[in-house]
Design an enzyme around this catalytic site. Structure first.
Site, short mmCIF file in Angstrom:
data_model
loop_
_atom_site.label_atom_id
_atom_site.label_comp_id
_atom_site.label_asym_id
_atom_site.label_seq_id
_atom_site.Cartn_x
_atom_site.Cartn_y
_atom_site.Cartn_z
N ALA A 29 7.33 46.48 11.00
CA ALA A 29 8.45 45.65 11.55
C ALA A 29 9.60 46.91 11.53
O ALA A 29 10.66 46.57 10.88
CB ALA A 29 8.93 44.64 10.39
N LEU A 30 9.51 47.77 12.35
CA LEU A 30 10.33 49.06 12.66
C LEU A 30 11.67 48.42 13.03
O LEU A 30 11.74 47.51 13.96
CB LEU A 30 9.65 49.95 13.53
CG LEU A 30 8.33 50.56 12.96
CD1 LEU A 30 7.87 51.78 14.07
CD2 LEU A 30 8.33 50.80 11.46
N HIS A 31 12.65 49.01 12.61
CA HIS A 31 14.02 48.82 13.17
C HIS A 31 14.63 50.11 13.21
O HIS A 31 13.91 51.20 12.97
CB HIS A 31 14.93 48.01 12.16
CG HIS A 31 14.72 48.38 10.73
ND1 HIS A 31 15.12 49.44 10.35
CD2 HIS A 31 14.18 47.57 9.52
CE1 HIS A 31 14.95 49.57 8.87
NE2 HIS A 31 14.29 48.39 8.50
N GLY A 33 16.65 51.88 11.24
CA GLY A 33 16.54 52.72 10.11
C GLY A 33 15.14 53.31 10.06
O GLY A 33 15.15 54.72 9.72
N HIS A 34 14.07 52.82 10.48
CA HIS A 34 12.73 53.54 10.71
C HIS A 34 12.92 54.79 11.86
O HIS A 34 12.38 55.71 11.75
CB HIS A 34 11.76 52.67 11.01
CG HIS A 34 11.26 51.65 10.02
ND1 HIS A 34 11.84 50.30 10.00
CD2 HIS A 34 10.84 51.85 8.86
CE1 HIS A 34 11.28 49.84 8.85
NE2 HIS A 34 10.69 50.71 8.12
N LYS A 148 17.58 54.14 1.46
CA LYS A 148 17.87 52.63 1.30
C LYS A 148 17.21 52.17 0.01
O LYS A 148 17.52 51.38 -0.73
CB LYS A 148 17.51 52.14 2.42
CG LYS A 148 16.99 50.43 2.18
CD LYS A 148 18.31 49.79 2.49
CE LYS A 148 18.13 48.21 2.31
NZ LYS A 148 16.72 47.75 1.65
N GLN A 152 12.82 54.17 -5.14
CA GLN A 152 11.64 54.35 -4.56
C GLN A 152 11.44 55.95 -4.29
O GLN A 152 10.53 56.64 -4.68
CB GLN A 152 11.27 53.67 -3.33
CG GLN A 152 9.99 53.97 -2.74
CD GLN A 152 9.50 53.13 -1.28
OE1 GLN A 152 9.09 52.01 -1.75
NE2 GLN A 152 9.94 53.50 -0.23
O1 PAF Z 1 9.28 51.65 1.67
C1 PAF Z 1 8.25 51.10 2.25
O2 PAF Z 1 8.07 50.53 3.36
C2 PAF Z 1 6.98 51.20 1.26
O3 PAF Z 1 7.46 50.86 0.05
C3 PAF Z 1 6.25 52.28 1.49
C4 PAF Z 1 6.59 53.42 0.97
C5 PAF Z 1 5.79 52.29 2.87
C6 PAF Z 1 4.81 51.89 0.42
O4 PAF Z 1 4.35 50.80 0.77
#
Ligand code: PAF
Length: 290
Positions: A29-31, A33-34, A148, A152
């Site tokens: 679901a790239l946007h 930010g990706h 963001k 994590q």
């Molecule tokens: O940030 C994310 O999109 C997810 O947490 C990741 C790092 C791809 C792990 O599933």
């Protein structure tokens, strides 16, 4: 661009990649930010290769979360990846990532139990388990993660150090829409009215950061006030100033003595309708009390 759907296809494609290999793990679901992550990966790879994974990881979703409705847009994701110069996309099925029940998982430690970890039990265990597995399968030299998801990012960094994985973790700043809302695949769930309510998160962070010279308590109060002003349409899960290195909340302390040279992350999570949003900003306290 090579697209690998299985571990065998990945192993074959991996052999052809030139070093350094830079991995961008995503759930698709790239946007935009990706796109920023992919562009940074391309810069870091220089003459090497960019690999991107697309996998909606069931292990990191709680039983009442949005695993079933999480947007899955692989054809569009592949078009974006191609345009951004990605060399290899690894898009496995659940049976490829988890051919058997995952009995052994990564314990995210104490920082995994605060903030998002407290509201989403098991979330970071699932994230770190899949990230470690992706690292083992893709064997990148560098991996790129967005600010963001600040908690994590901190946990992936710590796991990489604690397990001596030898992978450089590279952060990329948050990308915001014109209305200030941090880009997220979950923004797709918001109605037009909810979208306006959602702007309260970034406004609250700015209001908080503007109070840095008055110290942590003033930062938190300004942030909370802005969220409260959004009324019943927004339910705050938490507002915290945290030093992710130590896992310490800065709430009742002044900035001195925190690792990170007087900087802390102001992190917020709130629900707008059925959508849960997170956002954060780094607040520097260097001038506090002067
Ligand atoms: O940030 C994310 O999109 C997810 O947490 C990741 C790092 C791809 C792990 O599933």
């Amino acid at each position: 661009m090579i697209v690998a759907h299985t571990r065998a296809e990945l192993a074959e494609a991996r052999r052809k990649l030139t070093a350094p290999v830079v991995l961008v793990p995503t759930m698709g679901a790239l946007h935009d930010g990706h796109r920023a992550l992919l562009r940074r990966a391309r810069e870091l790879a220089d003459g090497g290769s960019v690999a991107m994974s697309v996998f909606v990881n069931p292990l990191q979703f709680g039983p009442n979360e949005d695993l079933g409705k999480y947007p899955r847009t692989l054809p569009e994701d592949l078009t974006i990846a191609d345009a951004e110069g990605v060399d290899l996309v690894f898009a496995p099925g659940v049976e490829d990532m988890y051919p058997r029940e995952q009995l052994i998982t990564v314990d995210p430690g104490p920082v995994g139990g605060i903030l998002e970890g407290a509201h989403r039990p098991g979330h970071f265990q699932g994230v770190l388990t899949v990230v470690l597995k992706l690292f083992m399968l893709v064997r990148p030299d560098i991996a790129v993660f967005g600010q963001k998801d600040a908690q994590q990012l901190a946990l992936v960094r710590r796991m990489t150090e604690d397990f001596a994985l030898g992978i450089r973790i590279e952060p990329v700043p948050i990308v915001r829409a014109a209305d200030g809302v941090a880009l997220s695949s979950r923004n797709k769930y918001l109605s037009d009215t909810e979208r306006i309510v959602a702007t309260a998160l970034s406004r609250a962070l700015s209001a908080g950061a503007a109070e840095a010279s008055r110290g942590p308590a003033a930062v938190l109060a300004a942030c909370e006030e802005t969220l409260d002003a959004a009324g019943n349409a927004l339910v705050t899960d938490y507002v915290e100033l945290v030093d992710f290195e130590s896992g310490l909340s800065v709430r009742d302390k002044d900035c001195e003595g925190f690792s990170g040279a007087g900087a802390a992350t102001l992190a917020v999570a709130a629900r707008v309708g059925a959508t849960r949003l997170i956002d954060n900003a780094v607040v520097r306290f260097d001038a506090a009390g002067d």
